[in-house]
Design a protein around this motif. Structure first.
Motif, mmCIF file in Angstrom:
data_model
loop_
_atom_site.group_PDB
_atom_site.id
_atom_site.type_symbol
_atom_site.label_atom_id
_atom_site.label_comp_id
_atom_site.label_asym_id
_atom_site.label_seq_id
_atom_site.Cartn_x
_atom_site.Cartn_y
_atom_site.Cartn_z
ATOM 1 N N GLY A 260 -0.346 -2.744 1.350
ATOM 2 C CA GLY A 260 -1.411 -2.297 0.468
ATOM 3 C C GLY A 260 -2.468 -3.332 0.141
ATOM 4 O O GLY A 260 -3.254 -3.130 -0.779
ATOM 5 N N ARG A 261 -2.517 -4.406 0.899
ATOM 6 C CA ARG A 261 -3.507 -5.442 0.599
ATOM 7 C C ARG A 261 -4.881 -5.105 1.176
ATOM 8 O O ARG A 261 -5.905 -5.448 0.602
ATOM 9 C CB ARG A 261 -3.027 -6.782 1.148
ATOM 10 C CG ARG A 261 -3.986 -7.933 0.866
ATOM 11 C CD ARG A 261 -3.381 -9.257 1.272
ATOM 12 N NE ARG A 261 -4.272 -10.376 0.990
ATOM 13 C CZ ARG A 261 -3.956 -11.660 1.175
ATOM 14 N NH1 ARG A 261 -2.752 -11.974 1.639
ATOM 15 N NH2 ARG A 261 -4.826 -12.617 0.893
ATOM 16 N N TYR A 262 -4.905 -4.407 2.321
ATOM 17 C CA TYR A 262 -6.155 -4.171 3.035
ATOM 18 C C TYR A 262 -6.456 -2.676 3.158
ATOM 19 O O TYR A 262 -5.566 -1.821 3.031
ATOM 20 C CB TYR A 262 -6.090 -4.800 4.425
ATOM 21 C CG TYR A 262 -5.811 -6.280 4.401
ATOM 22 C CD1 TYR A 262 -6.794 -7.187 3.997
ATOM 23 C CD2 TYR A 262 -4.562 -6.771 4.758
ATOM 24 C CE1 TYR A 262 -6.542 -8.549 3.972
ATOM 25 C CE2 TYR A 262 -4.295 -8.132 4.734
ATOM 26 C CZ TYR A 262 -5.293 -9.022 4.336
ATOM 27 O OH TYR A 262 -5.025 -10.367 4.307
ATOM 28 N N GLN A 263 -7.718 -2.385 3.442
ATOM 29 C CA GLN A 263 -8.158 -1.014 3.670
ATOM 30 C C GLN A 263 -7.574 -0.498 4.990
ATOM 31 O O GLN A 263 -7.396 -1.241 5.940
ATOM 32 C CB GLN A 263 -9.688 -0.981 3.728
ATOM 33 C CG GLN A 263 -10.289 0.408 3.814
ATOM 34 C CD GLN A 263 -10.226 1.158 2.497
ATOM 35 O OE1 GLN A 263 -10.381 0.566 1.445
ATOM 36 N NE2 GLN A 263 -10.001 2.466 2.555
ATOM 37 N N ASN A 264 -7.263 0.795 5.033
ATOM 38 C CA ASN A 264 -6.840 1.480 6.260
ATOM 39 C C ASN A 264 -5.560 0.917 6.868
ATOM 40 O O ASN A 264 -5.411 0.834 8.099
ATOM 41 C CB ASN A 264 -7.961 1.437 7.310
ATOM 42 C CG ASN A 264 -9.237 2.102 6.833
ATOM 43 O OD1 ASN A 264 -9.194 3.146 6.172
ATOM 44 N ND2 ASN A 264 -10.376 1.495 7.143
ATOM 45 N N SER A 330 -7.048 -7.752 -10.615
ATOM 46 C CA SER A 330 -7.052 -6.408 -11.194
ATOM 47 C C SER A 330 -5.632 -5.950 -11.456
ATOM 48 O O SER A 330 -4.681 -6.411 -10.826
ATOM 49 C CB SER A 330 -7.744 -5.433 -10.236
ATOM 50 O OG SER A 330 -7.608 -4.103 -10.702
ATOM 51 N N LYS A 331 -5.492 -5.043 -12.394
ATOM 52 C CA LYS A 331 -4.196 -4.454 -12.692
ATOM 53 C C LYS A 331 -4.162 -2.971 -12.333
ATOM 54 O O LYS A 331 -3.409 -2.196 -12.905
ATOM 55 C CB LYS A 331 -3.868 -4.639 -14.180
ATOM 56 C CG LYS A 331 -3.633 -6.083 -14.570
ATOM 57 C CD LYS A 331 -2.398 -6.674 -13.896
ATOM 58 C CE LYS A 331 -2.143 -8.100 -14.334
ATOM 59 N NZ LYS A 331 -0.970 -8.695 -13.669
ATOM 60 N N VAL A 332 -4.982 -2.577 -11.360
ATOM 61 C CA VAL A 332 -4.974 -1.194 -10.896
ATOM 62 C C VAL A 332 -3.658 -0.939 -10.172
ATOM 63 O O VAL A 332 -3.223 -1.761 -9.369
ATOM 64 C CB VAL A 332 -6.176 -0.923 -9.966
ATOM 65 C CG1 VAL A 332 -6.128 0.482 -9.414
ATOM 66 C CG2 VAL A 332 -7.477 -1.171 -10.721
ATOM 67 N N PRO A 333 -2.990 0.194 -10.418
ATOM 68 C CA PRO A 333 -1.684 0.429 -9.806
ATOM 69 C C PRO A 333 -1.746 0.489 -8.277
ATOM 70 O O PRO A 333 -2.748 0.875 -7.685
ATOM 71 C CB PRO A 333 -1.261 1.791 -10.378
ATOM 72 C CG PRO A 333 -2.094 1.986 -11.583
ATOM 73 C CD PRO A 333 -3.373 1.280 -11.331
ATOM 74 N N SER A 334 -0.644 0.114 -7.670
ATOM 75 C CA SER A 334 -0.524 0.207 -6.217
ATOM 76 C C SER A 334 -0.645 1.663 -5.779
ATOM 77 O O SER A 334 -0.157 2.582 -6.446
ATOM 78 C CB SER A 334 0.820 -0.344 -5.758
ATOM 79 O OG SER A 334 1.001 -0.139 -4.377
ATOM 80 N N ARG A 335 -1.295 1.886 -4.622
ATOM 81 C CA ARG A 335 -1.457 3.234 -4.073
ATOM 82 C C ARG A 335 -0.546 3.466 -2.869
ATOM 83 O O ARG A 335 -0.718 4.437 -2.136
ATOM 84 C CB ARG A 335 -2.918 3.450 -3.683
ATOM 85 C CG ARG A 335 -3.874 3.409 -4.889
ATOM 86 C CD ARG A 335 -5.328 3.458 -4.444
ATOM 87 N NE ARG A 335 -5.641 4.721 -3.767
ATOM 88 C CZ ARG A 335 -6.776 4.940 -3.113
ATOM 89 N NH1 ARG A 335 -7.683 3.971 -3.028
ATOM 90 N NH2 ARG A 335 -6.998 6.100 -2.525
ATOM 91 N N VAL A 336 0.400 2.564 -2.641
ATOM 92 C CA VAL A 336 1.386 2.762 -1.570
ATOM 93 C C VAL A 336 2.479 3.689 -2.087
ATOM 94 O O VAL A 336 3.112 3.421 -3.111
ATOM 95 C CB VAL A 336 1.996 1.429 -1.122
ATOM 96 C CG1 VAL A 336 3.036 1.659 -0.032
ATOM 97 C CG2 VAL A 336 0.904 0.479 -0.624
ATOM 98 N N ARG A 337 2.692 4.789 -1.379
ATOM 99 C CA ARG A 337 3.663 5.800 -1.801
ATOM 100 C C ARG A 337 5.023 5.512 -1.162
ATOM 101 O O ARG A 337 5.171 5.612 0.058
ATOM 102 C CB ARG A 337 3.174 7.199 -1.401
ATOM 103 C CG ARG A 337 1.857 7.578 -2.074
ATOM 104 C CD ARG A 337 1.356 8.936 -1.601
ATOM 105 N NE ARG A 337 0.104 9.312 -2.239
ATOM 106 C CZ ARG A 337 0.009 9.978 -3.378
ATOM 107 N NH1 ARG A 337 1.111 10.371 -4.003
ATOM 108 N NH2 ARG A 337 -1.167 10.263 -3.903
ATOM 109 N N ILE A 338 5.991 5.178 -1.993
ATOM 110 C CA ILE A 338 7.340 4.862 -1.525
ATOM 111 C C ILE A 338 8.235 6.077 -1.730
ATOM 112 O O ILE A 338 8.314 6.630 -2.836
ATOM 113 C CB ILE A 338 7.902 3.644 -2.282
ATOM 114 C CG1 ILE A 338 7.075 2.398 -1.951
ATOM 115 C CG2 ILE A 338 9.364 3.428 -1.957
ATOM 116 C CD1 ILE A 338 7.502 1.163 -2.725
ATOM 117 N N SER A 339 8.934 6.487 -0.660
ATOM 118 C CA SER A 339 9.802 7.665 -0.766
ATOM 119 C C SER A 339 10.912 7.606 0.272
ATOM 120 O O SER A 339 10.807 6.909 1.286
ATOM 121 C CB SER A 339 8.980 8.951 -0.578
ATOM 122 O OG SER A 339 8.439 9.015 0.730
ATOM 123 N N ASP A 340 11.983 8.356 -0.017
ATOM 124 C CA ASP A 340 13.117 8.517 0.910
ATOM 125 C C ASP A 340 13.704 7.163 1.296
ATOM 126 O O ASP A 340 13.734 6.761 2.464
ATOM 127 C CB ASP A 340 12.685 9.295 2.161
ATOM 128 C CG ASP A 340 12.130 10.669 1.835
ATOM 129 O OD1 ASP A 340 12.572 11.268 0.841
ATOM 130 O OD2 ASP A 340 11.231 11.145 2.551
#
Length: 405
Positions: A260-264, A330-340
């Motif tokens: 989640g550090r970089y775009q795309n 920044s303290k914006v939450p991570s947008r990486v979705r962890i599941s399963d």
């Protein structure tokens, strides 16, 4: 008398001709083995043998059939940055039989334009084996590594890099004291690595043992890694990876991320880590993602099973607030979705009271995280603890420490 001299001359010429043919075959493209010694390597550990290695590679790559690049044993070779590039159009397979001792130059001025030390790229059916050693001589360069303190930094050379190779096998090699990563796989398909020995001091910065990024079909097994950073780090864009039989320590453990550090960035899917032992590491099994992710991605379908922790500081950890620096912008939450995610049969000792940390993103909380038969005891004597944020995990079987409420 003249007739005798004539026969003597002819006989001498024939012997010489045979000798010349034998020598020429050793370096001709029609042969199957190409020794770096035949291409001018001095192998004294003092003179740069880079050109000899490149000439031998180019000859082998321009040949046909099954070919071998030979680096003979009991010799030391000094090398600057070398790039062994394909495709090798008429070669069915190419084996680099590395039996010698390779020593990297310590002159950082020779690594221009982001060069790494030894790079294999765009090659199909490559095998690297032979029991030889890659010595990065990193201790001279480590003081120049500012990455642990500064997010914007100049990265030092990786020792061995594989770029967009297919059907690659690495077996029975040793990597010592890399300047940065020991081994990196970028964009590779179908890679098998076993009996790999990696060694660097516990305080050597960013000396990840094996880093994997944008790869598929990777199998790393039966190897020993002790270094100053992650024993194995699994970056973005990977799928169908199996890591098994790894003895890790010292180091930072086995990590997925940081993500989640970089775009795309690409997703990470289909990962199995099994039958491993971690000893004296800063972390055990870790998933780490940056805050303030510029884009969204998935980390899903991962199984960690039959893992032994021996005096590990953070045996099980999900950290979606990862920031290795003193402060983050920044303290914006991570947008990486962890599941399963499945933790199964994890046992051993923790050197910190909190043996299980599940710290998920408040923006996209973790989904379907399962713990089965976890038995982690605090080495300090008190009961071990677990902490959880933004997650409702599922538990079954033995649970030490007790599940988060």
């Amino acid at each position: 008398m003249k007739l005798s001299l004539l026969f003597l001359f002819l006989g001498f010429s024939l012997v010489n001709a045979r000798h010349r043919v034998r020598i020429n075959l050793g370096v001709s493209s029609s042969g199957s083995t190409f020794s770096v010694l035949d291409y001018g390597a001095r192998a004294d550990g003092l003179h740069d043998d880079s050109q000899a290695f490149m000439k031998a590679w180019n000859a082998a790559c321009s040949s046909s059939g099954a070919v071998k690049l030979l680096v003979p044993p009991q010799r030391t070779y000094l090398l600057g940055p070398v790039k062994f590039k394909g495709p090798c159009k008429n070669v069915q397979s190419i084996t680099v039989h590395m039996q010698g001792y390779l020593r990297a130059t310590t002159d950082l001025g020779t690594y221009v334009n982001g060069d790494d030390w030894v790079e294999f790229g765009w090659v199909d059916h490559l095998t690297l084996t032979g029991g030889g050693t890659f010595d990065g001589q990193g201790s001279v360069s480590w003081p120049y590594n500012k990455c642990p303190q500064n997010k914007i930094c100049k990265v030092l050379p990786t020792s061995i890099k594989f770029v967009e190779t297919t059907n690659t096998a690495v077996k029975s090699i040793k990597s010592l004291n890399s300047k940065f990563f020991h081994i990196a796989l970028l964009g590779c398909k179908n890679f098998w690595g076993n009996d790999i020995r990696i060694q660097a001091p516990s305080n050597s910065p960013n000396t990840d043992g094996i880093h994997i990024e944008r790869c598929s079909g990777v199998n790393i097994y039966s190897s020993v890694i002790g270094t100053g950073d992650d024993c194995i780090s699994i970056g973005q864009g990977n799928e169908q990876l199996v890591i098994s039989g790894i003895n890790c320590g010292p180091g930072h453990g086995i990590s997925i991320g940081s993500l989640g550090r970089y775009q795309n960035e690409g997703d990470v899917r289909g990962l199995v880590i099994k039958d491993c032992t971690l000893s004296g590491t800063a972390n055990g099994i870790r998933i780490k993602t940056w805050e303030n992710s510029p884009g969204s991605s998935y980390a899903t379908n991962m199984t960690f099973t039959n893992i032994i922790m021996k005096s590990v500081a953070n045996p099980i950890i999900i950290d979606q607030e990862y920031c290795p620096y003193i402060s983050c912008a920044s303290k914006v939450p991570s947008r990486v979705r962890i599941s399963d995610i499945f933790f199964r049969d994890i046992r051993g000792t923790s050197t910190t009271p909190v043996a299980v940390t599940l710290k998920c993103s408040r923006g996209v909380p973790c989904q379907n995280v399962n713990l089965h038969n976890v038995n982690l005891r605090y080495a300090g004597g008190a009961p071990a603890k677990a902490t959880c944020f933004n997650i409702k995990a599922s538990y079954s079987g033995t649970q030490i420490p007790e599940p988060c409420q």
